[in-house]
Design an enzyme around this catalytic site. Structure first.
Site, PDB file in Angstrom:
ATOM      1  N   GLY A   1       0.375  -0.920  -0.123  1.00  0.00           N
ATOM      2  CA  GLY A   1       0.017  -0.196  -0.204  1.00  0.00           C
ATOM      3  C   GLY A   1       0.970   1.684  -0.085  1.00  0.00           C
TER       4      GLY A   1
ATOM      5  N   GLU B   1       3.907  -7.067   1.599  1.00  0.00           N
ATOM      6  CA  GLU B   1       3.293  -7.292   0.412  1.00  0.00           C
ATOM      7  C   GLU B   1       3.221  -5.726  -0.654  1.00  0.00           C
ATOM      8  OE1 GLU B   1       0.610 -10.590   1.732  1.00  0.00           O
ATOM      9  OE2 GLU B   1      -0.988  -8.512   1.117  1.00  0.00           O
TER      10      GLU B   1
ATOM     11  N   GLY C   1       3.325  -3.686  -3.636  1.00  0.00           N
ATOM     12  CA  GLY C   1       3.176  -3.881  -5.651  1.00  0.00           C
ATOM     13  C   GLY C   1       3.574  -2.322  -6.457  1.00  0.00           C
ATOM     14  N   ARG C   2       2.549  -1.610  -6.098  1.00  0.00           N
ATOM     15  CA  ARG C   2       3.293  -0.332  -6.963  1.00  0.00           C
ATOM     16  C   ARG C   2       4.164   0.893  -6.439  1.00  0.00           C
ATOM     17  NH1 ARG C   2      -1.487   3.389  -7.837  1.00  0.00           N
ATOM     18  NH2 ARG C   2      -2.707   1.747  -5.909  1.00  0.00           N
TER      19      ARG C   2
ATOM     20  N   ARG D   1      -6.358   3.830 -14.804  1.00  0.00           N
ATOM     21  CA  ARG D   1      -6.423   4.402 -13.700  1.00  0.00           C
ATOM     22  C   ARG D   1      -6.978   5.427 -14.072  1.00  0.00           C
ATOM     23  NH1 ARG D   1      -2.740   5.445 -10.927  1.00  0.00           N
ATOM     24  NH2 ARG D   1      -3.514   4.908  -8.732  1.00  0.00           N
TER      25      ARG D   1
ATOM     26  N   TYR E   1     -10.482   5.713 -11.688  1.00  0.00           N
ATOM     27  CA  TYR E   1      -9.945   6.488  -9.875  1.00  0.00           C
ATOM     28  C   TYR E   1      -9.621   8.193 -10.058  1.00  0.00           C
ATOM     29  CZ  TYR E   1      -8.322   1.754  -9.429  1.00  0.00           C
ATOM     30  OH  TYR E   1      -8.159   0.520  -9.860  1.00  0.00           O
TER      31      TYR E   1
ATOM     32  N   CYS F   1     -14.177   5.553 -27.838  1.00  0.00           N
ATOM     33  CA  CYS F   1     -15.499   6.139 -28.181  1.00  0.00           C
ATOM     34  C   CYS F   1     -16.165   6.379 -26.759  1.00  0.00           C
ATOM     35  CB  CYS F   1     -16.607   5.372 -29.306  1.00  0.00           C
ATOM     36  SG  CYS F   1     -15.616   5.469 -30.169  1.00  0.00           S
ATOM     37  N   GLU F   2     -15.352   7.139 -25.482  1.00  0.00           N
ATOM     38  CA  GLU F   2     -16.588   7.848 -24.784  1.00  0.00           C
ATOM     39  C   GLU F   2     -15.675   8.606 -23.831  1.00  0.00           C
ATOM     40  OE1 GLU F   2     -16.911   4.697 -20.829  1.00  0.00           O
ATOM     41  OE2 GLU F   2     -16.102   3.417 -22.073  1.00  0.00           O
TER      42      GLU F   2
ATOM     43  N   TYR G   1      -0.536  -1.421 -12.566  1.00  0.00           N
ATOM     44  CA  TYR G   1      -2.298  -1.646 -12.251  1.00  0.00           C
ATOM     45  C   TYR G   1      -2.545  -0.763 -13.481  1.00  0.00           C
ATOM     46  CZ  TYR G   1      -1.633  -2.035  -7.450  1.00  0.00           C
ATOM     47  OH  TYR G   1      -1.652  -3.376  -6.056  1.00  0.00           O
TER      48      TYR G   1
HETATM   49  N1  LLP Z   1      -1.745  -7.267  -0.700  1.00  0.00           N
HETATM   50  C1  LLP Z   1      -2.623  -7.181  -0.769  1.00  0.00           C
HETATM   51  C2  LLP Z   1      -4.227  -7.616  -0.015  1.00  0.00           C
HETATM   52  C3  LLP Z   1      -3.598  -5.644  -1.807  1.00  0.00           C
HETATM   53  O1  LLP Z   1      -4.939  -6.258  -2.009  1.00  0.00           O
HETATM   54  C4  LLP Z   1      -3.158  -5.193  -2.267  1.00  0.00           C
HETATM   55  C5  LLP Z   1      -3.325  -4.479  -3.507  1.00  0.00           C
HETATM   56  C6  LLP Z   1      -1.584  -5.218  -2.350  1.00  0.00           C
HETATM   57  C7  LLP Z   1      -0.830  -6.023  -1.565  1.00  0.00           C
HETATM   58  C8  LLP Z   1      -0.147  -4.106  -3.182  1.00  0.00           C
HETATM   59  O2  LLP Z   1      -0.899  -3.229  -2.869  1.00  0.00           O
HETATM   60  P1  LLP Z   1       0.474  -1.758  -3.537  1.00  0.00           P
HETATM   61  O3  LLP Z   1       1.838  -2.156  -2.866  1.00  0.00           O
HETATM   62  O4  LLP Z   1       0.103  -2.301  -4.477  1.00  0.00           O
HETATM   63  O5  LLP Z   1      -0.670  -1.003  -2.987  1.00  0.00           O
HETATM   64  N2  LLP Z   1      -5.758  -0.733  -8.722  1.00  0.00           N
HETATM   65  C9  LLP Z   1      -5.747   0.224  -8.135  1.00  0.00           C
HETATM   66  C10 LLP Z   1      -4.972  -0.230  -6.584  1.00  0.00           C
HETATM   67  C11 LLP Z   1      -5.702  -1.574  -6.181  1.00  0.00           C
HETATM   68  C12 LLP Z   1      -4.922  -2.404  -5.145  1.00  0.00           C
HETATM   69  C13 LLP Z   1      -5.948  -3.839  -4.719  1.00  0.00           C
HETATM   70  N3  LLP Z   1      -4.488  -4.142  -3.780  1.00  0.00           N
HETATM   71  C14 LLP Z   1      -5.266   1.231  -8.751  1.00  0.00           C
HETATM   72  O6  LLP Z   1      -4.478   1.163  -9.596  1.00  0.00           O
HETATM   73  O7  LLP Z   1      -4.809   2.311  -7.622  1.00  0.00           O
END
Ligand code: LLP
Length: 420
Positions: free
Chosen positions: A242, A278, A280-281, A317, A321, A347-348, A376
């Site tokens: 997160g 965990e 991701g981003r 995105r 969002y 087309c939107e 993402y």
């Molecule tokens: N762990 C769990 C249980 C999660 O649900 C997520 C992301 C992560 C880890 C990784 O989170 P990060 O470090 O990437 O923030 N599509 C959205 C983001 C959705 C995140 C979903 N869960 C966007 O484009 O901003």
């Protein structure tokens, strides 16, 4: 601040040593995703340094970007993986991930995917009563005991867009903390199937205040104390992912992985726990741009538009969002600066990449990038309007441009109808 995308003094955008205009000239398909492999390495190193001295697992959230080459690279750098479907698990296995560094998450995990997870020996997060039932069933089918963590909803407000908040009370994720005792009793009732090894929470995404993680970690170790008092030997605290990144490029100082880990380090150490994170981003978003070309410029009398070949199909995105992603031209320009909406051909009216951006009026064919497109973006892309998914390239340490995923073609679409 060493970042892979930067402008040279003469106003050209570079990705590491490669002029983005040169990449545009050598790539056939447009738009395309352009990554920096060294930046991925640097992002992982930042987490590794932050975690030094802690027993920990970096579980890369594969949903953020599932390019096989990228996840192989992350695995080689020492990452584990966080999975939310059977296919993400299959991909992690294909990329050679160590199952004991993988965590299977989700509020709707399917029995068949759970069976695979148990067979492979990955950690499984328990999300609900029915999920626990399914995990027990999967353990019986696989004939193997499963290491589980309880995903507790800590009810902490992550102060982010509602669509990416997960750790507050109204969320569909995790078990309600009032029900904790019920889950502990159930685990005790299934000693042959379940081995409770930890507690998990995930607060949300794009979080830019690390105090929020401290609040959550303090709540979580209280639960862990309660669980241990029931005789369980928990060893893991999983604080989820997160951490946000600097999408605005306006000079703000955002918390780093070091800041994040430092806010929870003492809490983790005080209970003799191992830490799972965990991300991701924060591992992958800033390593990539979507590279587009300008199709033309138009006005409706009140608003000016730059129409590009990229769109919400490749990068949703902003549409989904209202997210801000920084946009700039790849080459210098002394044309007049105006305020534009940067839009695609789809087309939107939701099809925009940026609104009210001050940019020099670009000529047809000018390269235009959307920054921070590593997380993402490709993984949430679609083929809406039959815009086929773009190819992906990365720039390697020596500055060479290497394709890491083919672009999808019209024939790929026709293939789904073969033999019908
Ligand atoms: N762990 C769990 C249980 C999660 O649900 C997520 C992301 C992560 C880890 C990784 O989170 P990060 O470090 O990437 O923030 N599509 C959205 C983001 C959705 C995140 C979903 N869960 C966007 O484009 O901003």
């Amino acid at each position: 601040f060493d970042h892979c995308f930067s402008k040279s003094d003469d106003g050209f955008l570079y990705c590491e040593g490669l002029k983005v205009q040169d990449a545009i000239d050598s790539v056939e398909k447009r738009p395309f995703y352009l990554y920096s492999k060294p930046q991925i390495t640097r992002n992982v190193e930042a987490y590794k340094q932050a975690l030094e001295g802690l027993d920990s697992i970096i579980g890369y959230a594969i949903k953020a970007n599932n390019n096989l080459k990228i996840i192989e690279h992350l695995r080689k750098l020492g990452c584990g993986a966080v999975l939310v479907s059977g296919n993400e698990l299959r991909l992690a296995l294909k990329a050679g991930y160590d199952p004991t560094k993988c965590i299977f998450n989700g509020n709707g995990k399917l029995l068949e995917d759970l069976v695979l997870a148990v067979q492979e020996g990955v950690f499984v997060n328990v999300d609900s009563e029915f999920d626990l039932e399914n995990i027990v069933a999967a353990s019986r089918i696989a004939g193997k005991k499963v290491n589980v963590l309880l995903r507790i909803n800590p009810d902490v407000d992550p102060q982010v867009h509602a669509y990416v908040a997960t750790g507050n009370k109204n969320s569909k994720f995790g078990i309600r903390n009032e029900k904790l005792q019920w889950f502990l009793d159930e685990v005790k009732a299934h000693p042959d199937e379940l081995n409770l090894v930890g507690a998990h929470c995930h607060l949300g995404s794009t979080i830019t205040k690390v105090d929020i993680f401290r609040d959550a970690a303090l709540l979580m170790v209280n639960y862990i104390d309660q669980i241990r008092a029931e005789g369980f030997e928990l060893s893991y605290l999983n604080i989820g992912g997160g951490l946000g990144i600097d999408y605005y490029h306006a000079g703000a100082i955002l918390p780093t992985p070091m800041d994040l880990i430092n806010t929870v380090r003492e809490i983790v150490v005080s209970r003799g726990l191992k830490l799972i994170i965990e991300p991701g981003r924060s591992l992958i978003a800033n390593t990539c741009c979507l590279v587009n070309r300008v199709t033309g410029v138009k006005t409706n009398g009140t608003k000016n538009f730059i129409v590009i070949d990229g769109s919400m199909s490749e990068l949703i995105r902003p549409s989904l969002y209202d997210a801000y992603q920084h946009i700039e031209l790849v080459s210098p320009s002394d044309a007049e600066i105006s305020t534009f909406d940067v839009v695609g051909p789809v087309c939107e009216s939701a099809d925009f990449l940026g609104k009210n951006r001050e940019l020099p009026t670009p000529a047809k064919g000018t390269g235009l990038v959307v920054h921070d497109a590593g997380a993402y973006c490709m993984s949430m892309s679609s083929t809406y309007n039959l815009k086929m998914r773009p190819p992906e390239y990365w720039v390697e340490e020596d500055g060479s441009l290497v394709k890491i995923r083919h672009g999808e073609t019209f024939d790929d679409h026709l293939r789904f109808f073969e033999g019908l």
